[in-house]
Design a protein around this motif. Structure first.
Motif, PDB file in Angstrom:
ATOM      1  N   ARG A  19       0.839  -1.209   0.000  1.00 22.69           N
ATOM      2  CA  ARG A  19       0.000   0.000   0.000  1.00 22.69           C
ATOM      3  C   ARG A  19       0.874   1.258   0.000  1.00 22.69           C
ATOM      4  O   ARG A  19       0.639   2.215  -0.736  1.00 22.69           O
ATOM      5  CB  ARG A  19      -0.893  -0.039   1.243  1.00 22.69           C
ATOM      6  CG  ARG A  19      -1.954   1.026   1.307  1.00 22.69           C
ATOM      7  CD  ARG A  19      -2.729   0.865   2.605  1.00 22.69           C
ATOM      8  NE  ARG A  19      -3.726  -0.195   2.534  1.00 22.69           N
ATOM      9  CZ  ARG A  19      -5.026   0.031   2.309  1.00 22.69           C
ATOM     10  NH1 ARG A  19      -5.459   1.255   2.167  1.00 22.69           N
ATOM     11  NH2 ARG A  19      -5.864  -0.965   2.247  1.00 22.69           N
ATOM     12  N   HIS A  22       2.527   1.601  -3.302  1.00 22.49           N
ATOM     13  CA  HIS A  22       1.487   1.958  -4.273  1.00 22.49           C
ATOM     14  C   HIS A  22       1.229   3.473  -4.265  1.00 22.49           C
ATOM     15  O   HIS A  22       1.133   4.099  -5.320  1.00 22.49           O
ATOM     16  CB  HIS A  22       0.213   1.191  -3.909  1.00 22.49           C
ATOM     17  CG  HIS A  22      -0.944   1.425  -4.831  1.00 22.49           C
ATOM     18  ND1 HIS A  22      -0.913   1.105  -6.172  1.00 22.49           N
ATOM     19  CD2 HIS A  22      -2.189   1.950  -4.603  1.00 22.49           C
ATOM     20  CE1 HIS A  22      -2.077   1.418  -6.719  1.00 22.49           C
ATOM     21  NE2 HIS A  22      -2.863   1.939  -5.795  1.00 22.49           N
ATOM     22  N   GLN A  85      -4.085  -8.626   0.504  1.00 22.93           N
ATOM     23  CA  GLN A  85      -5.132  -8.385   1.501  1.00 22.93           C
ATOM     24  C   GLN A  85      -6.090  -9.570   1.570  1.00 22.93           C
ATOM     25  O   GLN A  85      -6.443 -10.148   0.550  1.00 22.93           O
ATOM     26  CB  GLN A  85      -5.896  -7.099   1.177  1.00 22.93           C
ATOM     27  CG  GLN A  85      -5.274  -5.922   1.838  1.00 22.93           C
ATOM     28  CD  GLN A  85      -5.984  -4.600   1.646  1.00 22.93           C
ATOM     29  OE1 GLN A  85      -5.605  -3.637   2.271  1.00 22.93           O
ATOM     30  NE2 GLN A  85      -6.968  -4.503   0.791  1.00 22.93           N
ATOM     31  N   MET A 175     -10.107   5.106  -4.707  1.00 22.94           N
ATOM     32  CA  MET A 175      -8.861   4.573  -4.141  1.00 22.94           C
ATOM     33  C   MET A 175      -8.820   4.882  -2.645  1.00 22.94           C
ATOM     34  O   MET A 175      -8.581   4.023  -1.814  1.00 22.94           O
ATOM     35  CB  MET A 175      -7.631   5.208  -4.820  1.00 22.94           C
ATOM     36  CG  MET A 175      -7.394   4.718  -6.219  1.00 22.94           C
ATOM     37  SD  MET A 175      -6.979   2.972  -6.243  1.00 22.94           S
ATOM     38  CE  MET A 175      -7.416   2.550  -7.912  1.00 22.94           C
ATOM     39  N   ALA A 179     -11.006   2.257   1.845  1.00 22.00           N
ATOM     40  CA  ALA A 179     -10.698   1.987   3.262  1.00 22.00           C
ATOM     41  C   ALA A 179     -11.267   3.054   4.193  1.00 22.00           C
ATOM     42  O   ALA A 179     -11.282   2.858   5.406  1.00 22.00           O
ATOM     43  CB  ALA A 179      -9.194   1.886   3.451  1.00 22.00           C
ATOM     44  N   HIS A 180     -11.718   4.196   3.631  1.00 22.35           N
ATOM     45  CA  HIS A 180     -12.039   5.325   4.521  1.00 22.35           C
ATOM     46  C   HIS A 180     -13.442   5.902   4.374  1.00 22.35           C
ATOM     47  O   HIS A 180     -13.781   6.850   5.073  1.00 22.35           O
ATOM     48  CB  HIS A 180     -11.015   6.448   4.313  1.00 22.35           C
ATOM     49  CG  HIS A 180      -9.610   6.003   4.521  1.00 22.35           C
ATOM     50  ND1 HIS A 180      -9.098   5.725   5.762  1.00 22.35           N
ATOM     51  CD2 HIS A 180      -8.613   5.734   3.640  1.00 22.35           C
ATOM     52  CE1 HIS A 180      -7.833   5.321   5.638  1.00 22.35           C
ATOM     53  NE2 HIS A 180      -7.520   5.308   4.363  1.00 22.35           N
TER      54      HIS A 180
HETATM   55  C1  HEM Z   1      -4.965  -0.355 -12.040  1.00 21.58           C
HETATM   56  C2  HEM Z   1      -4.368   0.411 -11.166  1.00 21.58           C
HETATM   57  C3  HEM Z   1      -4.619   0.366  -9.687  1.00 21.58           C
HETATM   58  C4  HEM Z   1      -4.963  -0.697  -8.895  1.00 21.58           C
HETATM   59  C5  HEM Z   1      -5.120  -2.157  -9.283  1.00 21.58           C
HETATM   60  C6  HEM Z   1      -5.116  -0.180  -7.555  1.00 21.58           C
HETATM   61  C7  HEM Z   1      -5.457  -0.897  -6.446  1.00 21.58           C
HETATM   62  C8  HEM Z   1      -5.599  -0.395  -5.167  1.00 21.58           C
HETATM   63  C9  HEM Z   1      -6.007  -1.151  -4.010  1.00 21.58           C
HETATM   64  C10 HEM Z   1      -6.352  -2.631  -4.020  1.00 21.58           C
HETATM   65  C11 HEM Z   1      -6.048  -0.296  -2.965  1.00 21.58           C
HETATM   66  C12 HEM Z   1      -6.421  -0.647  -1.529  1.00 21.58           C
HETATM   67  C13 HEM Z   1      -7.890  -0.473  -1.307  1.00 21.58           C
HETATM   68  C14 HEM Z   1      -8.223  -0.745   0.141  1.00 21.58           C
HETATM   69  O1  HEM Z   1      -8.485  -1.892   0.462  1.00 21.58           O
HETATM   70  O2  HEM Z   1      -8.182   0.221   0.925  1.00 21.58           O
HETATM   71  C15 HEM Z   1      -5.655   0.991  -3.433  1.00 21.58           C
HETATM   72  C16 HEM Z   1      -5.577   2.111  -2.638  1.00 21.58           C
HETATM   73  C17 HEM Z   1      -5.084   3.308  -3.053  1.00 21.58           C
HETATM   74  N1  HEM Z   1      -4.659   3.619  -4.316  1.00 21.58           N
HETATM   75 FE1  HEM Z   1      -4.769   2.399  -5.943  1.00 21.58          FE
HETATM   76  N2  HEM Z   1      -4.857   1.171  -7.569  1.00 21.58           N
HETATM   77  C18 HEM Z   1      -4.559   1.547  -8.855  1.00 21.58           C
HETATM   78  C19 HEM Z   1      -4.241   2.821  -9.291  1.00 21.58           C
HETATM   79  C20 HEM Z   1      -4.009   3.894  -8.463  1.00 21.58           C
HETATM   80  C21 HEM Z   1      -3.566   5.181  -8.918  1.00 21.58           C
HETATM   81  C22 HEM Z   1      -3.332   5.595 -10.362  1.00 21.58           C
HETATM   82  C23 HEM Z   1      -3.407   5.962  -7.827  1.00 21.58           C
HETATM   83  C24 HEM Z   1      -2.968   7.390  -7.868  1.00 21.58           C
HETATM   84  C25 HEM Z   1      -2.372   8.061  -6.927  1.00 21.58           C
HETATM   85  C26 HEM Z   1      -3.777   5.171  -6.672  1.00 21.58           C
HETATM   86  C27 HEM Z   1      -3.756   5.618  -5.375  1.00 21.58           C
HETATM   87  C28 HEM Z   1      -4.232   4.921  -4.303  1.00 21.58           C
HETATM   88  C29 HEM Z   1      -4.395   5.484  -2.978  1.00 21.58           C
HETATM   89  C30 HEM Z   1      -4.038   6.901  -2.537  1.00 21.58           C
HETATM   90  C31 HEM Z   1      -4.938   4.470  -2.196  1.00 21.58           C
HETATM   91  C32 HEM Z   1      -5.412   4.590  -0.763  1.00 21.58           C
HETATM   92  C33 HEM Z   1      -4.415   4.177   0.255  1.00 21.58           C
HETATM   93  C34 HEM Z   1      -5.098   4.203   1.621  1.00 21.58           C
HETATM   94  O3  HEM Z   1      -6.193   4.711   1.772  1.00 21.58           O
HETATM   95  O4  HEM Z   1      -4.508   3.677   2.536  1.00 21.58           O
HETATM   96  N3  HEM Z   1      -4.125   3.923  -7.103  1.00 21.58           N
HETATM   97  N4  HEM Z   1      -5.384   0.927  -4.775  1.00 21.58           N
END
Ligand code: HEM
Length: 255
Positions: A19, A22, A85, A175, A179-180
């Motif tokens: 995370r 990411h 996860q 995104m 979680a929030h």
């Molecule tokens: C195909 C592309 C992507 C996939 C497969 C993906 C997948 C995920 C997953 C599985 C989560 C966790 C969700 C959860 O259970 O809380 C997540 C969180 C997040 N992703 Fe992505 N994501 C992608 C693209 C992006 C992009 C382009 C951004 C741009 C900044 C991004 C930013 C974030 C952020 C900020 C979080 C939240 C972290 C948190 O709240 O702790 N993601 N993403």
């Protein structure tokens, strides 16, 4: 010491580390996307051709390298979170289709729909066309003939880039929200509500992407392309869509 740290992270199946990585690569990708849209495009429009060609050659080409590989790293780490996860029954989210019927699962699936579309736009449209623009800038700098296809290629890349700036805003709603969100229910929404939600989502998403590709309204400015005409229009459209999807998500899926 190392064992204690590993112990803390292993309790969450190391998903926290995925995370963290990411978010690091995600902000690199989207930060550069915003640089292209809000800084580089307006600046290039004001520059002399020779200075612009030099900047395309030395600056834009480097920024595009970080941009497209950060996009790859974002998709890989995002899928890694899903793989690491666990759901309540201990299975990985990626292998549990019931997870994608829950509110969290629908939320992240929506975010991923936008992010994957953006990824395809980066590699399939923006980079493919920017290669033509960069090759032309280098050729002209070396004293060669200008490529007549370069302007059209630049236009296609611009439309896809503005589309990505628009999609980034609702994408981040989900995104971050997964979680929030202050969820008011833990039971998965009924099938009919899910079908309505996905039906409306796919139609709006499809019309937008088809417009960015020029399949609806062509590639010229004006008409239905007005949302891509300036970065200000793109920003407004993105924030409006963020609100639209928030309402759709909470109104359609709420009990
Ligand atoms: C195909 C592309 C992507 C996939 C497969 C993906 C997948 C995920 C997953 C599985 C989560 C966790 C969700 C959860 O259970 O809380 C997540 C969180 C997040 N992703 Fe992505 N994501 C992608 C693209 C992006 C992009 C382009 C951004 C741009 C900044 C991004 C930013 C974030 C952020 C900020 C979080 C939240 C972290 C948190 O709240 O702790 N993601 N993403």
């Amino acid at each position: 010491m190392v064992a204690a740290v590993l112990d803390i992270f292993s309790r969450g199946g190391y998903a926290y580390i995925a995370r963290y990585l990411h978010v690091v690569v995600g902000i690199t990708w989207i930060g550069l996307l915003y640089y292209f849209n809000f800084v580089q495009v307006p600046a290039f429009a004001e520059m002399e051709a020779a200075a612009r060609n030099n900047a395309i050659d030395k600056l834009a080409s480097r920024a595009l390298w970080w941009f497209r590989w950060a996009a790859v790293a974002t998709v890989v780490t995002g899928l890694l979170i899903l793989g690491l996860q666990r759901t309540a029954d201990g299975s990985s989210q990626l292998s549990n289709m019931d997870y994608f019927k829950s509110l969290e699962g629908i939320s992240i699936a929506t975010g991923i729909l936008f992010a994957l579309t953006m990824f395809v736009n980066v590699w399939g449209i923006i980079w493919r066309n920017q290669k033509i623009v960069i090759a032309n800038a280098r050729n002209v700098q070396a004293g060669g003939e200008a490529d007549p296809a370069a302007a059209g290629a630049g236009r296609k890349a611009l439309l896809a880039s503005r589309m990505n700036a628009i999609f980034s805003l609702p994408m981040l709603v989900f995104m971050v929200g997964t979680a929030h969100f202050p969820y008011n229910q833990i039971l998965p929404p009924e099938g009919s509500k899910r079908a309505l939600y996905w039906g409306v989502t796919i139609v709006i998403w499809g019309v937008l992407e088809a417009s960015a590709l020029g399949w609806i309204g062509g590639t010229k400015p004006g008409g239905t392309n007005v949302l891509f005409d300036t970065h200000k229009n793109a920003l407004i459209t993105g924030f409006v869509l963020a609100v639209v999807w928030l309402f759709l998500f909470s109104l359609v899926l709420a009990r």
